[in-house]
Scaffold this active site. Structure first.
Site, PDB file in Angstrom:
ATOM      1  N   ASN A  86       0.838  -1.359  -0.091  1.00  0.00           N
ATOM      2  CA  ASN A  86      -0.044   0.008  -0.015  1.00  0.00           C
ATOM      3  C   ASN A  86       0.934   1.276   0.075  1.00  0.00           C
ATOM      4  O   ASN A  86       0.326   2.356  -0.568  1.00  0.00           O
ATOM      5  CB  ASN A  86      -0.934   0.098   1.154  1.00  0.00           C
ATOM      6  CG  ASN A  86      -1.367   1.233   1.500  1.00  0.00           C
ATOM      7  OD1 ASN A  86      -2.440   1.697   0.855  1.00  0.00           O
ATOM      8  ND2 ASN A  86      -1.048   2.085   2.479  1.00  0.00           N
ATOM      9  N   SER A 137      -3.080  -0.196  -6.301  1.00  0.00           N
ATOM     10  CA  SER A 137      -2.881   0.641  -7.660  1.00  0.00           C
ATOM     11  C   SER A 137      -3.653   1.964  -7.629  1.00  0.00           C
ATOM     12  O   SER A 137      -4.007   2.564  -6.586  1.00  0.00           O
ATOM     13  CB  SER A 137      -3.235  -0.370  -8.805  1.00  0.00           C
ATOM     14  OG  SER A 137      -2.775   0.495 -10.006  1.00  0.00           O
ATOM     15  N   TYR A 151       3.883   9.185 -11.202  1.00  0.00           N
ATOM     16  CA  TYR A 151       2.904   8.341 -10.481  1.00  0.00           C
ATOM     17  C   TYR A 151       2.218   7.310 -11.280  1.00  0.00           C
ATOM     18  O   TYR A 151       2.027   6.339 -11.264  1.00  0.00           O
ATOM     19  CB  TYR A 151       2.054   9.361  -9.940  1.00  0.00           C
ATOM     20  CG  TYR A 151       0.915   8.707  -9.002  1.00  0.00           C
ATOM     21  CD1 TYR A 151       1.136   7.986  -7.626  1.00  0.00           C
ATOM     22  CD2 TYR A 151      -0.427   8.467  -9.383  1.00  0.00           C
ATOM     23  CE1 TYR A 151       0.245   7.392  -6.818  1.00  0.00           C
ATOM     24  CE2 TYR A 151      -1.552   8.007  -8.437  1.00  0.00           C
ATOM     25  CZ  TYR A 151      -1.254   7.494  -7.293  1.00  0.00           C
ATOM     26  OH  TYR A 151      -2.007   6.839  -6.379  1.00  0.00           O
ATOM     27  N   LYS A 155       2.125   3.284 -11.214  1.00  0.00           N
ATOM     28  CA  LYS A 155       0.771   2.458 -11.095  1.00  0.00           C
ATOM     29  C   LYS A 155       0.598   1.344 -12.285  1.00  0.00           C
ATOM     30  O   LYS A 155       0.226   0.392 -12.255  1.00  0.00           O
ATOM     31  CB  LYS A 155      -0.230   3.305 -10.716  1.00  0.00           C
ATOM     32  CG  LYS A 155      -0.313   4.059  -9.347  1.00  0.00           C
ATOM     33  CD  LYS A 155       0.022   3.123  -8.145  1.00  0.00           C
ATOM     34  CE  LYS A 155       0.005   3.912  -6.809  1.00  0.00           C
ATOM     35  NZ  LYS A 155       0.177   3.125  -5.709  1.00  0.00           N
ATOM     36  N   THR A 184      -7.710  11.123   2.081  1.00  0.00           N
ATOM     37  CA  THR A 184      -6.370  10.789   2.749  1.00  0.00           C
ATOM     38  C   THR A 184      -5.926  12.169   2.517  1.00  0.00           C
ATOM     39  O   THR A 184      -5.788  13.121   1.824  1.00  0.00           O
ATOM     40  CB  THR A 184      -5.778   9.641   2.353  1.00  0.00           C
ATOM     41  OG1 THR A 184      -5.023   9.922   0.915  1.00  0.00           O
ATOM     42  CG2 THR A 184      -6.698   8.413   2.191  1.00  0.00           C
TER      43      THR A 184
HETATM   44  N1  NAP Z   1      -5.877   8.641  -1.530  1.00  0.00           N
HETATM   45  C1  NAP Z   1      -6.376   8.276  -2.764  1.00  0.00           C
HETATM   46  O1  NAP Z   1      -7.270   9.272  -3.493  1.00  0.00           O
HETATM   47  C2  NAP Z   1      -5.763   7.332  -3.830  1.00  0.00           C
HETATM   48  C3  NAP Z   1      -6.151   6.975  -4.806  1.00  0.00           C
HETATM   49  C4  NAP Z   1      -5.714   5.791  -5.501  1.00  0.00           C
HETATM   50  C5  NAP Z   1      -4.575   5.173  -5.180  1.00  0.00           C
HETATM   51  N2  NAP Z   1      -4.231   5.429  -3.938  1.00  0.00           N
HETATM   52  C6  NAP Z   1      -3.013   4.759  -3.205  1.00  0.00           C
HETATM   53  O2  NAP Z   1      -3.253   4.181  -2.115  1.00  0.00           O
HETATM   54  C7  NAP Z   1      -2.077   4.242  -1.416  1.00  0.00           C
HETATM   55  C8  NAP Z   1      -2.149   4.851  -0.065  1.00  0.00           C
HETATM   56  O3  NAP Z   1      -2.383   6.321  -0.081  1.00  0.00           O
HETATM   57  P1  NAP Z   1      -2.777   7.332   0.672  1.00  0.00           P
HETATM   58  O4  NAP Z   1      -4.016   7.953   0.111  1.00  0.00           O
HETATM   59  O5  NAP Z   1      -3.206   6.562   1.970  1.00  0.00           O
HETATM   60  O6  NAP Z   1      -1.702   8.211   0.994  1.00  0.00           O
HETATM   61  P2  NAP Z   1      -0.995   8.723   2.214  1.00  0.00           P
HETATM   62  O7  NAP Z   1      -2.021   9.205   3.175  1.00  0.00           O
HETATM   63  O8  NAP Z   1      -0.155   9.780   1.774  1.00  0.00           O
HETATM   64  O9  NAP Z   1      -0.191   7.704   2.990  1.00  0.00           O
HETATM   65  C9  NAP Z   1       0.694   7.062   2.470  1.00  0.00           C
HETATM   66  C10 NAP Z   1       1.492   6.084   3.218  1.00  0.00           C
HETATM   67  O10 NAP Z   1       2.524   5.425   2.732  1.00  0.00           O
HETATM   68  C11 NAP Z   1       3.569   5.574   3.481  1.00  0.00           C
HETATM   69  N3  NAP Z   1       4.955   5.737   2.660  1.00  0.00           N
HETATM   70  C12 NAP Z   1       5.036   6.804   2.037  1.00  0.00           C
HETATM   71  N4  NAP Z   1       6.587   6.357   1.449  1.00  0.00           N
HETATM   72  C13 NAP Z   1       6.944   5.294   2.132  1.00  0.00           C
HETATM   73  C14 NAP Z   1       8.237   4.841   1.949  1.00  0.00           C
HETATM   74  N5  NAP Z   1       9.216   4.915   1.084  1.00  0.00           N
HETATM   75  N6  NAP Z   1       8.325   3.248   2.665  1.00  0.00           N
HETATM   76  C15 NAP Z   1       7.291   2.837   3.623  1.00  0.00           C
HETATM   77  N7  NAP Z   1       6.242   3.503   3.719  1.00  0.00           N
HETATM   78  C16 NAP Z   1       5.952   4.915   2.905  1.00  0.00           C
HETATM   79  C17 NAP Z   1       3.368   6.799   4.485  1.00  0.00           C
HETATM   80  O11 NAP Z   1       3.934   6.908   5.707  1.00  0.00           O
HETATM   81  P3  NAP Z   1       5.704   7.396   5.906  1.00  0.00           P
HETATM   82  O12 NAP Z   1       5.202   8.792   5.429  1.00  0.00           O
HETATM   83  O13 NAP Z   1       5.342   7.352   7.605  1.00  0.00           O
HETATM   84  O14 NAP Z   1       6.435   6.596   5.608  1.00  0.00           O
HETATM   85  C18 NAP Z   1       2.115   6.564   4.520  1.00  0.00           C
HETATM   86  O15 NAP Z   1       1.750   5.729   5.843  1.00  0.00           O
HETATM   87  C19 NAP Z   1      -0.902   4.700  -2.413  1.00  0.00           C
HETATM   88  O16 NAP Z   1      -0.336   3.462  -2.799  1.00  0.00           O
HETATM   89  C20 NAP Z   1      -1.594   5.305  -3.083  1.00  0.00           C
HETATM   90  O17 NAP Z   1      -1.152   5.629  -4.305  1.00  0.00           O
HETATM   91  C21 NAP Z   1      -4.572   6.599  -3.296  1.00  0.00           C
END
Ligand code: NAP
Length: 252
Positions: A86, A137, A151, A155, A184
């Site tokens: 994730n 993804s 990005y 993906k 988020t």
């Molecule tokens: N939110 C959306 O609308 C959305 C839509 C499509 C896909 N996604 C995908 O969903 C996933 C989670 O995203 P989110 O929205 O929850 O984002 P977020 O709130 O920014 O959280 C990202 C998480 O990844 C961790 N992280 C970042 N870089 C890292 C690294 N190098 N090593 C280990 N951990 C790392 C961060 O923690 P630390 O900073 O503590 O490391 C955090 O826990 C991602 O893959 C994102 O691409 C999100």
């Protein structure tokens, strides 16, 4: 016997929600992100037996960190049933001519190399238990969002890596999931930092979706991810699914 799940990027957002939902189902958790304090705080807040949760802080694109994640899960829980890849970053935002090569490559390190390195280390244990890898993804894997070239590319690569996992390892189930716009910090970042770095109408889509209250809750997305991780049918292996796919929601 309780199942064991590894969740990367568990310090906030979708990953923290996945940990919360899985913990309520009695799943043993191995949580990773870089922010150790946030991970420990989440582990405490879940209020479950501390022997059921372990934290390994570190950058998931680092091989030694992935070694430790898998070794710790095996040492503590004796096996691995689900890996949720994730952890992800959006940066750099900006068209290709405006971003640095280092930032661009860094995105692929976290979003692609991270899942590859962790999956590679976990695969032998997942095969033993006919386990599952969920690759988080994005719709950006199949849509060119201007200003997000790293990005989107990462993906798309993750989706194909997911197909490769399914092709090479028929004993496991590998699913790539598109959460859709989810409330988020990543979406906050798009709204706050996208202006001037993404074409105006591209950026406006995210502002409008937020204003109309269209973003999904991390909890709703997490329920789907956990359901897939614990019970996705093997025939779905290799697929890229959205969280509202009827085959997916039927597992809830
Ligand atoms: N939110 C959306 O609308 C959305 C839509 C499509 C896909 N996604 C995908 O969903 C996933 C989670 O995203 P989110 O929205 O929850 O984002 P977020 O709130 O920014 O959280 C990202 C998480 O990844 C961790 N992280 C970042 N870089 C890292 C690294 N190098 N090593 C280990 N951990 C790392 C961060 O923690 P630390 O900073 O503590 O490391 C955090 O826990 C991602 O893959 C994102 O691409 C999100």
């Amino acid at each position: 016997m309780s199942k064991t799940m590894i969740v990367t990027g568990a310090s906030r957002g979708i990953g923290a929600a996945v940990a919360t939902v899985a913990s309520a189902k009695g799943v043993n958790l191995m949580l990773n992100a870089r922010s150790e304090d946030a991970l420990n705080e989440l582990a405490r807040s879940l209020g479950v037996d501390p022997t059921r949760i372990v934290v390994v802080a570190g950058d998931v694109s680092n091989e030694q960190v992935c070694d430790r994640i898998v070794a710790t899960a095996i040492e503590r829980f004796g096996g691995i049933d689900v890996v949720v890849n994730n952890a992800g970053i959006l940066d750099p935002i900006g068209t290709l001519d405006t971003v640095t090569a280092d930032d661009w490559v860094r995105n692929l390190m976290v979003n692609v190399a991270g899942p590859v390195l962790l999956s590679q280390r976990a695969i032998q244990f997942l095969r033993e238990r006919h386990g599952c890898i969920i690759n988080i993804s994005s719709g950006a894997a199949v849509k060119a969002v201007r200003g997000w070239s790293a990005y989107c590319t990462s993906k798309a690569a993750l989706n194909h890596f997911n197909r490769m996992l399914a092709a090479e390892f028929p004993e496991i189930t590998a699913i790539a999931v598109s959460p859709g716009m989810t409330a988020t910090d990543m979406q906050v970042m798009v709204r706050e930092q996208g202006e001037g770095r993404m074409p105006r109408e591209e950026h406006q889509r995210f502002i409008d979706a937020h204003r109309r209250g269209e973003l999904r809750s991390p909890d709703a997305v997490a329920r789907v991810i956990v359901a897939l991780g614990l019970s996705a049918p093997r025939e779905m292996s290799g697929e890229f699914v959205t969280v509202d796919d009827p085959r997916v929601t039927s597992l809830l």
